[in-house]
Design an enzyme around this catalytic site. Structure first.
Site, short mmCIF file in Angstrom:
data_model
loop_
_atom_site.label_atom_id
_atom_site.label_comp_id
_atom_site.label_asym_id
_atom_site.label_seq_id
_atom_site.Cartn_x
_atom_site.Cartn_y
_atom_site.Cartn_z
N CYS B 149 -5.88 2.10 -2.54
CA CYS B 149 -4.41 2.08 -2.63
C CYS B 149 -3.92 0.83 -3.35
O CYS B 149 -2.99 0.88 -4.16
CB CYS B 149 -3.78 2.21 -1.24
SG CYS B 149 -4.37 1.04 -0.01
N ASN B 150 -4.56 -0.31 -3.10
CA ASN B 150 -4.20 -1.52 -3.83
C ASN B 150 -4.60 -1.37 -5.30
O ASN B 150 -3.89 -1.81 -6.21
CB ASN B 150 -4.93 -2.74 -3.25
CG ASN B 150 -4.57 -2.97 -1.79
OD1 ASN B 150 -3.42 -2.86 -1.40
ND2 ASN B 150 -5.57 -3.28 -0.98
#
Lengths: 342, 342, 342, 342
Positions: B149-150
């Protein structure tokens, strides 16, 4: 062909929530948005989370063109609402989200809101918008009065108990926990993050909260005698959600059965198994209501806990559910969005 | 006829988010849910916010019947995922949400994850799931590896700048603010409300965070030379949302143009007007990414800020977008849910 | 005999924080409190958390009796402060918490604050209140200018690195996370709980934040050449605490040593072991600053992270520390309160 | 010469809070800290907010040297506590913060805690630690049992009403809102930030919460007849603070007078003017209790609201207050710390 709708007062939270839900509604199209102080602005400037949508710019109500509009949601402040709605075209269906048309008795309105009603005829015409209890009237109505968000939560927990005559009507205590978005976008010191986060406190205690007007009207009508409950709201350090903890005298199993029976066919009302109690987190962002019942070690006492999202089922979701009925659309259209957790 | 899908690892947050989104998806039907430690339980017990849905009970993966299932979402922990996927029927399409198939080079996988990969052949086959940059490959793929997600957030901000050659590749700093749901539902002291709320701190600083493996792989491939960025994540006291603040050396207007041009046709990527910067609140609960660019008083410096919802666009929303492509459905199907604010 | 002090502007957060700390200070007595709009009210009405204290009622500044008062804390808004302080008795020591006397150069003041300074003579006289770096001057001063809270945090992280010549002065990036109480008690939409909680966003990016005036002044003076840093603050959904993440070019061990050496004798500055990074939660409610240093996988890059409580060490705690010096009291008197966690 | 004290179980929140308060206590010195699983660690590693203090390292209880120690605070889990305290040197004064010695009747203990008590003799000896009601006994005691934090809050609101015979003893409802730190540092899913923040829910409803054992014991003793109250706690998304909303039948003015009279001389108990109700935010971080009373529109109903900080006055602050009495120190020593707001 979608139904053309307008939203008056679109720059507040209930206005934004209407837009959010209608964004994926299969049969509504937003053709007008008003926002008095923000007239001329794009919705994306006022609410950046809506910037992916193609929406009309905000305009003043007096500049709006209502030709072709079938229904208007009116998300204006109290008092403003009645004056505006009075002047709208007569053929326009209206769902009002303010407090202006909730109380049928002008004297009650004046008592709770501190001034005479400016549109008494409309007040009489308006249908009370608690969908599951006024469905037929709403379907036929031109003007529907959205309920108070606390009033909706409390009524979902209590009405079936009155209908089923399973509780003592003279000893109903509603201890309510209310998320802060119910207070709207107004600039008040106690709504600042620095003031509100990290703690809680009661407000409008002792029988002074205006939603008591709705409780009195509805419960007394249901019971066919005056019913007065105790009601203490507490301001909560979260944005969405109301939890109503209701203390009643009655048999817990009978209480649970009354609720389960009453809501068995209702899509948005979920009665949990006996003993299970709900959380506001499980309904946030949705049109669902979760209700649970517990007994107590003291015989003859029951605790009913109801949870809903004040902006959705408590306000804008309810409004759309009512509009669906008024427009002859499937009642649940656009409203099956699942709660957002975590 | 909806496409039949299964979700492996449905008792975690990304599993629940898959269910939430698919609940209103027009062309998917959930026919299987696995949850190892919670096998036998109903989803409503594990996630009460999903109790209005009719869903299969959780079962063990080995007990699942994959006949008729077209696609499986795999939301299992790292390492478990590769072993499970290796043993799935070969005709099953798979979208993996774990880290197991993100890195193409087995040596890189071992470096960042500390042990050899157990399904090297699959690792080679897997397509990297950053939809807007691997759309054609995803459409044709059997196995798609969801991004970190990052890693997704950072890449949305940085990839177009590398493609357009508008920044210095040797001086890219990514200061990231990550909502806590990205850490999953695991029981760790630092994830407790009492520990986490009310403050912030950096973690995995100094080039140790595993998502750097993805940045290295993707940026180096794009630039056709090694690219190493600095990356410091900070744990935030909120549940959903990632904000990436990227410091680059390059002309701010050129940086903005590169992003605006690259994403002009993308439904889910919104590049704000020059100078406007996004908030995580404006994308929470949705599949949208907001990106803004600012210059600095120091010439030749630009700041790019990207915001997305780690559970949606950063994970489960991305997975569904990819599954749509793999199943030949409209790419945006089920994903136009508006962000939830406030 | 305690020293008699007055607090001007006691109805804001820094005013309340002064009272909180002085409540257990062994050598100060509050004899006057001003609050213009709340004149006539008791402090307990404005800040119920202080109701156990015996305090003078709030009054207008023009009604205050300064005879016997040795020192006044001035917690008024910018611009108001300079006019008020100009008219105070000359024998009164003053610690100003506003921005009015932080910048020594009238042109710089006008550039950052948008209008000419109204008390240029006092501006020259004022000593910059970063205690650990101006201790001797503060001890002798009549007027001390409290630093900006962000400016203090950044300087604690960066000053020793400039002094020790261990970093590249042309490439300093300060990514800052600021708790919301730093914005004060003012009624702004973006400070509402419903708007602020649950997410984050940058503000005053690109070299526009006023605290840059302080960084420019102080770093350039230290380096004896112009120094301009990049500074991006982010508004955080918590009340107290600032985290400064500083990206510098230099040897990480040298950077750590410069900080550890510089603060070895300082009571309130704690430099963590190399590689450990601080959390705002560990300093909230106290006058302590925690500073950590990490290297990066890229050689020659260091990350310095500093955390303090913006209301305490970043503002009111600093003010009391300075007042202690000005009054000849033990510097740490009243300030050894431990942080409050959780 | 300060009194030498030890803290057993210093790695939990009440242990840390003891250290925080004692850090500025004028007459106590911490000479021993135990933490079983964290033995060998420095307190600064376990609780970085305490790193400015010079403290003994954590050790195992069996390794502690109690010679010279005058008093031990025991902040261990239930059940562990009784076994440990039984084996401590007999000349050591003990303040226990666990539930082990709160109930005087072994049968009641077994009923609420599910197993027989292992130190029945000590159970009889122990004095119940609600300071303002057991002051003389505490002064003379060797072993004091700290109250439950919810139990303390409820008793502060209700005891004076029983003493003054101003309410109906058969209809007392306590709806309580409890900050999460009361649940301790244990790793439970429902205590995670992602699960807890943003909403609320009731727990241990229906007469099952263990603190009812204390209410039963104390109220029945006071009334000299069995008294059973209803008690529904709700878990709140904040760390510190308990708000007890108590619904009673009685004259509101008489209720207010009973509380105001009873607490007139008490330093830590603040009864607000009639009609004003407290907030947990106004007592967080302190040893103060705020109590307010409201009437209702229904005659003969009163609402009492009490707020305290569960870790301070509800636990560790109370423990220190009791220790002060046991050691012959000024009762308020170290405890006049002002609440921390915002």
């Amino acid at each position: 062909m979608p139904h053309k709708i307008a939203i008056l007062g679109a720059s507040g939270y209930t206005g934004a929530e209407l837009v959010r839900i209608i964004a994926t509604h299969p049969a509504m199209e937003i053709v007008g948005l008003s926002g008095d102080r923000k007239a001329g602005m794009e919705m994306a400037e006022v609410f950046p989370h809506l910037r992916h949508l193609t929406l009309p710019a905000l305009e003043k109500i007096e500049d709006m063109d209502f030709s072709g509009v079938e229904l208007a949601f009116c998300a204006l402040p109290h008092a403003t609402s009645q004056a505006v709605i009075r002047d709208l075209p007569r053929n326009l269906k209206v769902v009002d989200l303010s407090a202006d048309f909730r109380l049928r008795d002008p004297a009650e309105y004046e008592k709770w809101y501190g001034k005479p009603h400016a549109a008494v005829e409309l007040q009489k015409e308006a249908v009370y918008g608690l969908t599951e209890f006024y469905r037929d009237e709403i379907r036929a109505a031109r003007l529907v009065a959205g309920t108070g968000c606390n009033a909706a939560t409390g009524q979902y927990a209590i009405r079936p108990l009155i209908e089923a005559s399973v509780i003592d009507l003279d000893d109903i205590i509603l201890d309510l926990k209310a998320g802060v978005s119910g207070a709207g976008r107004s600039l008040k010191e106690n709504l600042l993050h620095a003031e509100l986060s990290g703690g809680t406190h009661p407000y409008s205690a002792g029988g002074t909260h205006r939603h008591l007007g709705e409780f009195d009207q509805e419960f007394s009508k249901l019971a066919d005698r005056p019913v007065r409950i105790q009601f203490t709201p507490h301001l909560m350090p979260f944005n969405r959600g109301i939890l109503a903890t209701v203390y009643v005298k009655g048999d817990p199993q009978a209480v649970h059965k009354a609720l389960a029976d009453r809501y068995a066919a209702e899509v948005f009302l979920e009665v949990l198994p006996f003993g299970a109690l709900p959380s506001t987190r499980s309904v946030a962002g949705s049109n669902f209501v979760h209700i649970g019942v517990s007994g107590d070690r003291i015989a003859g006492r029951a605790i009913v806990v109801a949870a809903l999202d004040n902006l959705a089922k408590g306000s804008s979701g309810q409004a759309i559910q009512n509009a669906n009925l008024m427009l002859g659309i499937e009642e649940t259209a656009g409203l099956m969005l699942a709660p957002v957790f975590p």
